[in-house]
Motif scaffolding. Structure first.
Motif, PDB file in Angstrom:
ATOM      1  N   PRO A  35       0.798  -1.224   0.000  1.00 44.32           N
ATOM      2  CA  PRO A  35       0.000   0.000   0.000  1.00 44.32           C
ATOM      3  C   PRO A  35       0.829   1.271   0.000  1.00 44.32           C
ATOM      4  O   PRO A  35       1.975   1.273   0.462  1.00 44.32           O
ATOM      5  CB  PRO A  35      -0.803  -0.107   1.300  1.00 44.32           C
ATOM      6  CG  PRO A  35       0.044  -0.954   2.186  1.00 44.32           C
ATOM      7  CD  PRO A  35       0.740  -1.933   1.290  1.00 44.32           C
ATOM      8  N   GLN A  75      -5.229  -4.169   7.468  1.00 41.24           N
ATOM      9  CA  GLN A  75      -5.030  -3.797   6.056  1.00 41.24           C
ATOM     10  C   GLN A  75      -3.642  -4.215   5.589  1.00 41.24           C
ATOM     11  O   GLN A  75      -3.473  -4.743   4.492  1.00 41.24           O
ATOM     12  CB  GLN A  75      -5.237  -2.277   5.908  1.00 41.24           C
ATOM     13  CG  GLN A  75      -4.794  -1.675   4.579  1.00 41.24           C
ATOM     14  CD  GLN A  75      -3.549  -0.805   4.725  1.00 41.24           C
ATOM     15  OE1 GLN A  75      -2.926  -0.768   5.788  1.00 41.24           O
ATOM     16  NE2 GLN A  75      -3.196  -0.108   3.663  1.00 41.24           N
ATOM     17  N   THR A 107      -3.281  -7.258   2.812  1.00 39.48           N
ATOM     18  CA  THR A 107      -2.634  -6.928   1.532  1.00 39.48           C
ATOM     19  C   THR A 107      -1.394  -7.807   1.330  1.00 39.48           C
ATOM     20  O   THR A 107      -1.166  -8.355   0.249  1.00 39.48           O
ATOM     21  CB  THR A 107      -2.257  -5.425   1.482  1.00 39.48           C
ATOM     22  OG1 THR A 107      -3.396  -4.650   1.850  1.00 39.48           O
ATOM     23  CG2 THR A 107      -1.789  -5.000   0.109  1.00 39.48           C
ATOM     24  N   GLU A 163      -2.235 -11.421   0.390  1.00 39.93           N
ATOM     25  CA  GLU A 163      -2.697 -11.511  -1.001  1.00 39.93           C
ATOM     26  C   GLU A 163      -1.530 -11.345  -1.976  1.00 39.93           C
ATOM     27  O   GLU A 163      -1.451 -12.027  -2.994  1.00 39.93           O
ATOM     28  CB  GLU A 163      -3.776 -10.452  -1.279  1.00 39.93           C
ATOM     29  CG  GLU A 163      -5.083 -10.763  -0.552  1.00 39.93           C
ATOM     30  CD  GLU A 163      -6.133  -9.661  -0.691  1.00 39.93           C
ATOM     31  OE1 GLU A 163      -5.981  -8.785  -1.567  1.00 39.93           O
ATOM     32  OE2 GLU A 163      -7.106  -9.678   0.103  1.00 39.93           O
ATOM     33  N   THR A 179      -0.348  -1.332  -4.086  1.00 40.33           N
ATOM     34  CA  THR A 179      -1.524  -2.212  -4.039  1.00 40.33           C
ATOM     35  C   THR A 179      -2.169  -2.109  -2.665  1.00 40.33           C
ATOM     36  O   THR A 179      -1.503  -1.835  -1.655  1.00 40.33           O
ATOM     37  CB  THR A 179      -1.142  -3.687  -4.283  1.00 40.33           C
ATOM     38  OG1 THR A 179      -0.065  -4.024  -3.424  1.00 40.33           O
ATOM     39  CG2 THR A 179      -0.774  -3.964  -5.720  1.00 40.33           C
ATOM     40  N   HIS A 180      -3.465  -2.356  -2.643  1.00 38.51           N
ATOM     41  CA  HIS A 180      -4.244  -2.219  -1.411  1.00 38.51           C
ATOM     42  C   HIS A 180      -5.322  -3.297  -1.445  1.00 38.51           C
ATOM     43  O   HIS A 180      -5.875  -3.562  -2.524  1.00 38.51           O
ATOM     44  CB  HIS A 180      -4.860  -0.814  -1.408  1.00 38.51           C
ATOM     45  CG  HIS A 180      -5.440  -0.386  -0.106  1.00 38.51           C
ATOM     46  ND1 HIS A 180      -6.600  -0.930   0.404  1.00 38.51           N
ATOM     47  CD2 HIS A 180      -5.028   0.541   0.803  1.00 38.51           C
ATOM     48  CE1 HIS A 180      -6.871  -0.352   1.579  1.00 38.51           C
ATOM     49  NE2 HIS A 180      -5.916   0.549   1.841  1.00 38.51           N
ATOM     50  N   CYS A 181      -5.639  -3.879  -0.286  1.00 40.85           N
ATOM     51  CA  CYS A 181      -6.676  -4.920  -0.290  1.00 40.85           C
ATOM     52  C   CYS A 181      -8.043  -4.347  -0.641  1.00 40.85           C
ATOM     53  O   CYS A 181      -8.923  -5.062  -1.092  1.00 40.85           O
ATOM     54  CB  CYS A 181      -6.685  -5.659   1.048  1.00 40.85           C
ATOM     55  SG  CYS A 181      -6.819  -4.543   2.459  1.00 40.85           S
ATOM     56  N   GLN A 188      -4.154   3.067  -6.670  1.00 40.51           N
ATOM     57  CA  GLN A 188      -3.856   1.756  -6.074  1.00 40.51           C
ATOM     58  C   GLN A 188      -4.730   0.675  -6.713  1.00 40.51           C
ATOM     59  O   GLN A 188      -5.894   0.900  -7.016  1.00 40.51           O
ATOM     60  CB  GLN A 188      -4.066   1.798  -4.562  1.00 40.51           C
ATOM     61  CG  GLN A 188      -3.176   2.852  -3.910  1.00 40.51           C
ATOM     62  CD  GLN A 188      -2.835   2.535  -2.467  1.00 40.51           C
ATOM     63  OE1 GLN A 188      -2.269   1.499  -2.164  1.00 40.51           O
ATOM     64  NE2 GLN A 188      -3.181   3.445  -1.571  1.00 40.51           N
ATOM     65  N   THR A 218      -5.632  -3.781  -6.700  1.00 42.84           N
ATOM     66  CA  THR A 218      -5.615  -4.915  -5.764  1.00 42.84           C
ATOM     67  C   THR A 218      -4.410  -5.802  -6.083  1.00 42.84           C
ATOM     68  O   THR A 218      -3.930  -5.813  -7.222  1.00 42.84           O
ATOM     69  CB  THR A 218      -6.889  -5.774  -5.897  1.00 42.84           C
ATOM     70  OG1 THR A 218      -6.928  -6.277  -7.235  1.00 42.84           O
ATOM     71  CG2 THR A 218      -8.151  -4.984  -5.593  1.00 42.84           C
ATOM     72  N   PRO A 219      -3.962  -6.597  -5.111  1.00 42.26           N
ATOM     73  CA  PRO A 219      -2.885  -7.544  -5.397  1.00 42.26           C
ATOM     74  C   PRO A 219      -3.260  -8.478  -6.543  1.00 42.26           C
ATOM     75  O   PRO A 219      -2.416  -8.828  -7.361  1.00 42.26           O
ATOM     76  CB  PRO A 219      -2.730  -8.309  -4.085  1.00 42.26           C
ATOM     77  CG  PRO A 219      -3.141  -7.318  -3.036  1.00 42.26           C
ATOM     78  CD  PRO A 219      -4.287  -6.566  -3.662  1.00 42.26           C
TER      79      PRO A 219
END
Ligand code: PEP
Ligand code: MN
Length: 355
Positions: free
Chosen positions: A24, A32, A36, A39, A229-231, A243, A245-246
Motif C-alpha cells: 500500500p 489492512q 494486503t 494476497e 496495491t491495497h486490499c 492503487q 488490488t494484489p
C-alpha cells in the motif's frame, strides 16, 4: 566520480526482470497491512512496501501511522516471509526502521530534492549495509538525483538503486507526474550498473495506466517495478485512485512481455521510445508557442498594431537559423521549419484579430 554498486537483490530473490516491490501507499491498520501482504505473497511478490511516514503537500492530511506501523511490518515478514521496504526522510526514521528490522529503505521524491535531508540520512546510515532506493527528485534534475545517490555512496553504502517516479509539472495532463523517460535513460547511461526500478503508480496516478506503464518500463530495460496495491483500493487513506488490488497486479505481471535487453531490437525500441517522447515534447512546445502567439495577437489588437512586423520576423529567422547551424543542422531545413512555424503563427493571429 566512478561509483561501483553492489546488487540490491536479497537472498532468495530472483535476478530475473522485473524485480517487484508492492504494497500500500500507506500502512493504515494492522489488518489492512496483513491482508494486503498475504494476497501479494500469493501472487509471488517478495518485497512488501508500505509508507509509515507520509510527506503530504498540505498539512491536515493523513501523515502516516508512524512507528506503531513498524511492528505490523515485522508481522508481514514472520507470516509471509516477504522482505519489507519503507520510505525514510529523517535520521529518526532511519533509526526506527533499522530497529524494527526493515530490509530495504527508499528515499521519497521530496527528500531526494533536499541535499540537507539527504546528507542527514546518509550520515545516519554510515556503517549500515542495507539496500537503499533513491526516487528521482520531484523536479526534472538529473544532477540532483545523482547527487543524492553520491551522498549515500560516500557514506559507504553500495547496495543502491534508483526509482523513476516521474516529475511534477504545473499542468497536469495524462500523467500525475510526467514520465520524461529520457532522464531515466540518461541516468542509465551515466551510471550503467545502477539498477533502476519504475514506479508506474506515481507516474500514472490512475489505475488504468499501471499496466501500460509497466510494459513500457520493461521495454525500456528497467530492472524492476514498485507498484502500489491495497486490499481495498477504493477505501485507501492516500493515493486511492492509483492503487490496485494484489490480484490485479498478479494479472498485470502475468501479461507483461519481457524482452531480452541484450538483443539489438531492444536498443532499437529504446531509441524509438526516445524519439516518440521527443515528438510528444515537440508537439507540446508547438501548441504552447501557438497559445502565446495568440496572446500577442490580443495585445496587438488592443494596441492597434499590425500583425506582421518584418523586423521581428527577420530576427527570428536569422537568429534561429544561425543557432541551428551551430547545432549541426542544415540551414535549408531550419528555414523550412521556422518559416512554417512563423507562417502558421501569423495565420493564427490574423484569425484571432478578425474574430
Ligand atoms: C510513495 O511512494 O508513496 C511516495 C510518497 O512517493 P513519492 O515520493 O514518489 O511521491
Ligand atoms: Mn503513494
Amino acid at each position: 566520480m566512478e561509483m561501483q554498486f553492489q546488487s540490491i537483490l536479497l537472498p532468495g530473490i530472483d535476478a530475473k526482470r522485473p524485480l517487484v516491490i508492492s504494497g500500500p501507499c500507506s500502512a493504515e491498520s494492522e489488518e489492512q497491512v496483513l491482508q494486503t501482504a498475504h494476497e501479494l505473497a500469493k501472487t509471488g511478490v517478495k518485497i512488501f512496501r508500505a509508507g509509515i511516514w507520509k510527506p503530504r503537500t498540505k498539512p491536515g492530511g493523513f501523515e502516516g501511522v508512524g512507528v506503531i506501523g513498524l511492528p505490523w511490518l515485522k508481522k508481514v515478514k514472520e507470516q509471509t516471509g516477504m522482505y519489507t521496504a519503507v520510505e525514510v526522510a529523517t535520521e529518526r526514521h532511519v533509526f526506527e526502521a533499522l530497529k524494527h528490522g526493515v530490509d530495504i529503505l527508499w528515499i521519497g521524491a521530496r527528500t531526494t530534492a533536499n541535499p540537507f535531508a539527504m546528507q542527514e540520512i546518509a550520515d545516519a546510515l554510515k556503517g549500515v549495509d542495507i539496500p537503499v532506493l533513491v526516487k528521482n527528485p520531484v523536479n526534472p534534475d538529473l544532477e540532483l538525483w545523482i547527487g543524492a545517490i553520491e551522498r549515500l555512496y560516500n557514506a559507504g553504502l553500495t547496495r543502491i538503486g534508483a526509482i523513476h517516479r516521474g516529475f511534477s509539472t504545473y499542468d497536469k495532463k495524462i500523467y500525475r507526474n510526467q514520465p520524461a523517460w529520457h532522464i531515466a535513460i540518461e541516468l542509465r547511461r551515466r551510471l550503467p550498473n545502477l539498477p533502476i526500478v519504475c514506479d508506474p503508480s506515481h507516474i500514472g496516478g490512475k489505475r488504468e495506466l499501471i499496466s501500460p506503464l509497466c510494459q513500457q518500463a520493461m521495454d525500456l530495460g528497467f530492472d524492476g517495478l514498485i507498484v502500489e496495491t491495497h486490499c481495498n483500493p477504493d477505501c485507501a487513506w492516500s493515493d486511492k485512485s492509483q492503487q490496485i488490488t494484489p490480484e490485479t497486479l498478479g494479472l498485470i505481471l502475468d501479461t507483461l512481455v519481457i524482452r531480452d535487453t541484450t538483443q539489438s531490437t531492444e536498443s532499437l525500441s529504446t531509441l524509438r521510445h526516445q524519439i516518440d517522447q521527443m515528438d510528444d515534447q515537440l508537439l507540446e512546445l508547438l501548441a504552447k508557442r501557438m497559445r502565446i502567439s495568440g496572446e500577442i495577437a490580443q495585445y496587438k489588437k488592443e494596441h492597434n498594431m499590425p500583425v506582421l512586423q518584418t523586423g521581428r520576423y527577420d530576427e527570428i529567422l536569422t537568429k534561429r537559423v544561425n543557432q541551428g547551424v551551430e547545432m549541426n543542422m542544415s540551414d535549408e531545413f531550419l528555414k523550412t521549419v521556422f518559416e512554417a512555424i512563423h507562417e502558421e503563427s501569423v495565420r493564427h493571429q490574423i484569425e484571432l484579430i478578425n474574430k
